[in-house]
Design an enzyme around this catalytic site. Structure first.
Site, PDB file in Angstrom:
ATOM      1  N   ARG A  35       0.834  -1.199   0.000  1.00  0.00           N
ATOM      2  CA  ARG A  35       0.000   0.000   0.000  1.00  0.00           C
ATOM      3  C   ARG A  35       0.872   1.254   0.000  1.00  0.00           C
ATOM      4  NH1 ARG A  35      -5.551   0.804   3.180  1.00  0.00           N
ATOM      5  NH2 ARG A  35      -5.988  -0.740   1.575  1.00  0.00           N
ATOM      6  N   THR A  86     -11.685  -1.044  12.807  1.00  0.00           N
ATOM      7  CA  THR A  86     -12.330  -1.611  14.003  1.00  0.00           C
ATOM      8  C   THR A  86     -13.499  -2.481  13.555  1.00  0.00           C
ATOM      9  OG1 THR A  86     -13.679   0.404  14.232  1.00  0.00           O
ATOM     10  CG2 THR A  86     -11.651   0.277  15.532  1.00  0.00           C
ATOM     11  N   GLY A 260     -26.072  -0.732   3.924  1.00  0.00           N
ATOM     12  CA  GLY A 260     -24.873  -1.560   4.004  1.00  0.00           C
ATOM     13  C   GLY A 260     -23.683  -0.659   4.226  1.00  0.00           C
ATOM     14  N   CYS A 263     -19.807   1.360   7.695  1.00  0.00           N
ATOM     15  CA  CYS A 263     -20.111   2.061   8.949  1.00  0.00           C
ATOM     16  C   CYS A 263     -21.402   1.608   9.612  1.00  0.00           C
ATOM     17  CB  CYS A 263     -20.157   3.566   8.702  1.00  0.00           C
ATOM     18  SG  CYS A 263     -18.558   4.292   8.289  1.00  0.00           S
ATOM     19  N   LYS A 324     -23.412   1.836  -2.132  1.00  0.00           N
ATOM     20  CA  LYS A 324     -23.939   3.143  -2.508  1.00  0.00           C
ATOM     21  C   LYS A 324     -23.157   3.621  -3.719  1.00  0.00           C
ATOM     22  CE  LYS A 324     -22.704   6.831  -0.228  1.00  0.00           C
ATOM     23  NZ  LYS A 324     -22.468   7.841   0.840  1.00  0.00           N
ATOM     24  N   ARG A 331     -18.488  -3.662   1.125  1.00  0.00           N
ATOM     25  CA  ARG A 331     -18.710  -4.183   2.469  1.00  0.00           C
ATOM     26  C   ARG A 331     -20.188  -4.140   2.847  1.00  0.00           C
ATOM     27  NH1 ARG A 331     -13.959  -0.956   5.548  1.00  0.00           N
ATOM     28  NH2 ARG A 331     -14.456   0.537   3.885  1.00  0.00           N
TER      29      ARG A 331
END
Length: 438
Positions: A35, A86, A260, A263, A324, A331
């Site tokens: 990365r 997280t 979805g 978050c 979206k 995810r």
């Protein structure tokens, strides 16, 4: 100011690039060598409008750099943002704080002088307290502060959200940290961005409460859409009537296949777990999570029902895969559960997405991908619109109809006018507006 951002993922990279654009000297740190190599070469790990250009401009200006070694990256930093993942723990839904605490220990090992350590990651109440305890236990002689500064970035609009925010929430426990954090965001003073200083625990809970409330609005209007379908009402009119009330507002009142992304699902689960841990269960939020998960597969069954109940060996085209528009994020996208439902019923799935097909290949099995929506619908028995990409809002419906084997259009985002779809030859199904047949 000299700022370090640990974690060059979505939140860390956007935050680092924007802070550099404010004039700060920023180093983004990530343990993934590939990365870092790609970022130094100008290759973005995520799709976010404007991010590549913003990053390149600030690298060229010498304000933004990338580093794999944490000790090098945080050297002389006045502020160190923790922006690592997280994710939900699979066993209980609680936020997995392994990365946050690992980074806190590493910061402690290499901290040379006073700095404000900031939890930018979305973390449960009390996490910043634990970060402080960890660092202090490892380096009791070092002066430092810990702050909470949750992000409120929408994928697809993150740069604008960072630079022109609705609000900046900062949780601090001492005046020195407050002064440093005020200096970080001083460049936004001209935009008059509301800055709310709180204690750390209030700051942490604010992020979860905000996301859970927005998720609740989405789930509520989806349930109203179901009632509309049974009663003959139009959910778009209902949503407009609700949204004109200033106490409610129009945003997040768009019926569809459920929420979805990275978050809302994760944060809803974490808030539920927090309530359980403190013996104050959040029944509303629990219902939101349950209803939303059920809805995704229900949308798959709606497509099956539109095809007469049997789709074995039939071709279903799915347009829009990401959770979206304006992102490549797959995810917990509704398309995953929808396509799995179609597969379970024996269908063959053709798919198109403007940005997310590479990521979709990692999570969707046995799907045939196409370069444009017209190729995807060719020979299909039905087409379902799952994500409301701008490029899918004005398709040539007559052309689509001519390419398809059968003429069923299931619009799960209500982006087409029913009468126009019918005029193009389709049997048209939407969400909360009733069905129209040719």
């Amino acid at each position: 100011m000299k700022i370090a951002v640990i974690g060059a993922g979505y939140v860390g990279l956007v935050s680092g690039a924007c802070l550099a654009d404010f004039g700060h000297e920023v180093c983004c740190i990530d343990r993934d060598p590939r990365r870092i190599e790609n970022l130094r070469a100008g290759r973005m790990p995520i799709y976010e409008p404007g991010l590549a250009e913003l990053t390149a401009a600030n690298v060229s200006a010498g304000r933004l750099s990338f580093e794999q070694d944490l000790a090098t990256g945080i050297r002389d930093a006045e502020v160190i943002f923790i922006a690592v993942g997280t994710p939900s723990r699979p066993e209980d839904g609680h936020a997995d704080l392994t990365f946050v605490y690992d980074v806190a220990r590493e910061i402690a090992a290499h901290l040379k002088g006073y700095a404000v350590i900031v939890t930018k990651s979305t973390v449960p109440v009390g996490t910043s307290d634990e970060v402080e305890r960890l660092v202090r236990s490892l380096r009791p002689e070092i002066e430092f502060s810990v702050a909470s500064n949750p992000e409120f970035l929408r994928e697809g609009a993150a740069i604008g959200d960072f630079k022109i925010p609705d609000r900046i929430v900062v949780g601090v426990e001492d005046d020195r940290a407050r002064a440093v954090m005020a200096a970080v965001y001083r460049p936004l003073f001209l935009n008059q961005a509301p800055t709310l200083f709180t204690d750390r625990r209030s700051s942490e809970l604010t992020k979860y409460a905000a996301n859970a409330f927005l998720a609740t609005k989405i789930t509520f209007i989806n349930e109203m859409a179901d009632i509309c379908e049974k009663t003959g009402a139009n959910v778009q009119d209902v949503a407009r009537g609700m949204g004109l009330d200033k106490r409610i507002g129009p945003k997040f009142l768009h019926a569809g296949p459920g929420f979805g992304g990275s978050c809302f699902p994760k944060d809803v689960r974490a808030l539920i777990k927090t309530g359980q841990d403190f013996d104050v269960p959040s029944r509303i939020v629990e219902a939101v999570a349950d209803v939303n998960e059920r809805r995704k597969r229900r949308m798959g069954r709606r497509i099956i029902a539109a095809c007469g109940g049997d789709i074995r060996d039939r071709v279903i085209a799915v347009l829009g895969l990401t959770f979206k528009p304006r992102t490549d994020d797959m995810r917990e996208a509704p398309s995953i559960a929808i396509i799995q439902t179609l597969h379970d019923a024996g269908a063959r799935v053709h798919a198109f997405d403007p940005a997310g097909m590479e990521q979709a290949r990692e999570v969707l099995g046995d799907v045939t991908y196409f370069r444009d929506p017209y190729e995807a619908v060719a020979g299909a028995d039905a087409v379902a619109i799952v994500t409301e990409w701008e490029s899918l809002r004005a398709l040539d419906l007559k052309k689509m109809h001519g390419l398809m084997h059968k003429s069923i259009l299931v619009d799960l985002r209500n982006i087409y006018i029913p009468e126009q779809a019918v005029a193009a030859g389709f049997t048209y199904l939407s969400v909360g507006r009733g069905d129209l047949e040719t």
